[in-house]
Design an enzyme around this catalytic site. Sequence first.
Site, short mmCIF file in Angstrom:
data_model
loop_
_atom_site.label_atom_id
_atom_site.label_comp_id
_atom_site.label_asym_id
_atom_site.label_seq_id
_atom_site.Cartn_x
_atom_site.Cartn_y
_atom_site.Cartn_z
N PHE A 505 0.81 -1.22 0.00
CA PHE A 505 0.00 0.00 0.00
C PHE A 505 0.84 1.26 0.00
O PHE A 505 0.31 2.36 0.01
CB PHE A 505 -0.92 0.00 1.22
N ASP A 619 -4.37 -10.53 2.46
CA ASP A 619 -2.99 -10.39 2.00
C ASP A 619 -2.04 -10.91 3.07
O ASP A 619 -1.07 -10.26 3.43
CB ASP A 619 -2.69 -8.91 1.68
#
Length: 812
Positions: A505, A619
């Site tokens: 991210f 994830d």
Amino acid sequence: MEKAIILTISFFLLIFSCFVSPISSVDTLKPGDSVNSSAFLVSADGFFTLGFFIPNDSSLSYLGISYTGGNDIGWNDIGWNDIVWLGNRENGISDDSGILTINSAGELIITSYTLDPTVLYAGGNGKNITATLLNSGNFVVREMNIKGSSDRVLWESFDYPTDTLIPGMKLGVNHRTGRNWCLTSRFGENNPASGAFTLEWDPGTRMLIVRRRRLIYWTSGNLKDYTNQSLRLNVKEFENIPKPDFEDFNYNFTNVSNGAEDYFSYSRITYPTAIHGPHSGWQLSYNGDIFDTYNGTMIAKVSLCYGYNIYKGCESWEQPICRNHNEAFVLKSGHFAYGNGSEPIAESVVNYYLTESDCRDKCWKDCECVGFANSSQHVSNEIGCTFWKGKILTFVQSYDGSEPKQFVLVLKATKRWKSWEIITLVISVVALLLDCVWFIIRKIKQGKRKKEELRELMTLEGYTETHPVESDRGQGHHLRLFMYSSILRATGNFSSTNKLGEGGFGPVYKGKTIEGREIAVKALSRRSVQGLIEFKTELILISKIQHVNLVKLLGFCIHGDDKMIIYDYMPNKSLDFFLFCPAKRELLIWDTRFTIIEGIAQGLLYLHKYSRLRIIHRDLKASNILLDEEMNPKISDFGMAKIFKQNLIEANTNKCAGTYGYMAPEYAMQGIYSIKSDVYSFGVLVLEIVSGRKNNSFQNEEGPLNLVEYAWELWSNNAAIEVMDPMLKCSRSRIDQLKRCIHVGLLCLENHATDRPTIEDVISMLKNEMMPLPMPNCPAFVTRNSTVYELENGKSEKFSANGLSMSAIDGR
Ligand SMILES: *[C@@H]1O[C@H](CO)[C@@H](O)[C@H](O)[C@H]1NC(C)=O
Ligand SMILES: *[C@@H]1O[C@H](CO)[C@@H](O)[C@H](O)[C@H]1NC(C)=O
Ligand SMILES: *[C@@H]1O[C@H](CO)[C@@H](O)[C@H](O)[C@H]1NC(C)=O
Ligand SMILES: *[C@@H]1O[C@H](CO)[C@@H](O)[C@H](O)[C@H]1NC(C)=O
Ligand SMILES: *[C@@H]1O[C@H](CO)[C@@H](O)[C@H](O)[C@H]1NC(C)=O
Ligand SMILES: *[C@@H]1O[C@H](CO)[C@@H](O)[C@H](O)[C@H]1NC(C)=O
Ligand SMILES: *[C@@H]1O[C@H](CO)[C@@H](O)[C@H](O)[C@H]1NC(C)=O
Ligand SMILES: *[C@@H]1O[C@H](CO)[C@@H](O)[C@H](O)[C@H]1NC(C)=O
Ligand SMILES: *[C@@H]1O[C@H](CO)[C@@H](O)[C@H](O)[C@H]1NC(C)=O
């Protein structure tokens, strides 16, 4: 011969006379006349009867007026609901010796062998009086004038109501005589003596009032005009009395207030118009309820009043502190018992003056009391109460109703939402949300400066900004707002030396706040389309998720378009750092590795099952497992999918292709994710931890595609133990544990999500060494090209029973 004829004729005459001569069909009692148990008065139209009745379920005889509807009455058919008035409600006669008469002293009097006389009217001495049962059901004593036609009413039964109000009767006050017309309930279901409840008309407020032992339980609310055009009705209705929906009549309420009287009464409006419409009578029941004797329709459910004012018309009054509005007594068949099954000794109060509602009141006020009954050990039902006390008592219900009934204190079921209510609620909430969103969009469009907007955001929910640096505001959320300047200072202007790594991210930086706390700052990439408020809402939610195996979210920072999340800094970095670096790997002894596996499983279990948000991580991988000083694993990046509100695949840049190896086939190919996709990733992690190899570190063209296939091949050849990291040195018992981990890992890697265990199952499989494990079936191998390879081996048939054994585990 003649004698025989005469005897026969007289016999037939006797029989005939028995049939023809009505027992009595007069409506008037004259001086000297009497009504005994086999004679009675019938109103002129034949609808009401006065006589001595033994009502159903009673053994005593009462002088009463009963509605008989023009039918021949049979003694046994008289039920309490038909009786509209009683002359001796307090003094039932135990035999059939009761007589009503106007005696020589001009008294209307009830006499019997067993009881003292009951005088109904005593003022007739010297007057020519008669007593007549009128068509209205009113029994009146009148004085005849010389002509014998005109009359003056001296006494009437309507002045002495029992527990039933019929059309024409009054409730209220006669100011001249001082008489107060009110109904008094029966003592008990089958005992007509005066009980605890009264129904009165209050001239001041113009309301009907039900009192129990003087305390107001219920009021009717105001009398309002009611008009129905289609029925050409112009009547009145009470606020707290439901509009009756009788097909054949309606109520016409009247209130009169003049110098002489203040009263309420009602009549019927019948459809079609008829003199004798359906009989109606409002009966005040022994438990306080008011119902129409016509067919039992409820006028007021006073027995629901407990002083909380939650039902229409119920009053509120002072409550014992131990009670709450959800509690109520419910009549149930069964008995009370202790946890060990033994029955408690009930506390009995023998008192002739206690009605059921008195028992209820006593029990309600006693915080220890959990149930009551009227004392059943007595011959008569209505003597005293029996109480069960002690919070530890449980009620054992008899579902076939074979045991005596008692009143049990229960928690009322909370009201279920009706579907239209839910729809309305959802629509209004959605509308409200849309409103908010629109409002926010408009604000943004208006081009307000970002900073101002931010300030507004911060002032929401108690974040008052102005204070320059983090000052633990908004402690309620355990979430802290960091000022951008302090983040800059902490990370040395995001210097590359402080960079810890590059996550899916965005980059992660190490920092140190001015208080000296070490933090990790994750700078989120700007592609998130999420609005600021939404972002903050998610963060607040996620910050509430706390578990030892989850990284603790400390706070956040917003600067223009940049958003940052601040975590606890983990000195030992992440698992991949240890696992895939030969020098460090050596330090990871098996016990540590097993602790890590267990910790990850516990963290996942919390996310899947016990956190309020039910987060699917999506994830899970070695680099997202952080390690604290004691090498305890802490899952990080959970809730990121929520924060980003977008598909994870988008969130992943090609920089972190490694994630592909962790993705469950259904997720990689169809984007379907579930808690079972996390279980798959967990399976990969387990194999990595056991083997010390990256899943996709297999470059050899001929060899296995990845770690999963490698492990599967070894497993199929009964050589699973070779998956073990060669750097591990394990004792015999540890080897078993390690093998078990491989086994569980392979189960997590099943191709079909349904075949994979839940994380809960995984934990019990890991912990419980005795537990038999099902055979793994078809692991799936996902590659960079997103192709699923399924091993076609001859064993698939043989393992088809696995579904069974898995479900056996689920069922545990
Ligand atoms: C009731 O009174 C009638 C006459 O008025 C009499 O014939 C009858 O025997 C009485 N019945 C009883 C049970 O006393
Ligand atoms: C009176 O009781 C009998 C039996 O106990 C019952 O069959 C009958 O319906 C009752 N009548 C009324 C009016 O309640
Ligand atoms: C009472 O009035 C009735 C008429 O209703 C009459 O027949 C009767 O004789 C009167 N009795 C006395 C004692 O006056
Ligand atoms: C007492 O209990 C019995 C049995 O439950 C019931 O039939 C009766 O009506 C009760 N009496 C009162 C006064 O509630
Ligand atoms: C009038 O009464 C009729 C029949 O009971 C009923 O269907 C209708 O809803 C009433 N109208 C109003 C305005 O209450
Ligand atoms: C009473 O009668 C009305 C119709 O006249 C009916 O709608 C209602 O359900 C009846 N109530 C009971 C308790 O039978
Ligand atoms: C209602 O009762 C009052 C008084 O008894 C009467 O004047 C009025 O006509 C009645 N209304 C209807 C619609 O019957
Ligand atoms: C009935 O009560 C209303 C107020 O609720 C009052 O205005 C009206 O005068 C009363 N009717 C009579 C007949 O007294
Ligand atoms: C059952 O438990 C109650 C209360 O805990 C106790 O008073 C009673 O003696 C126990 N009975 C038996 C048979 O153990």
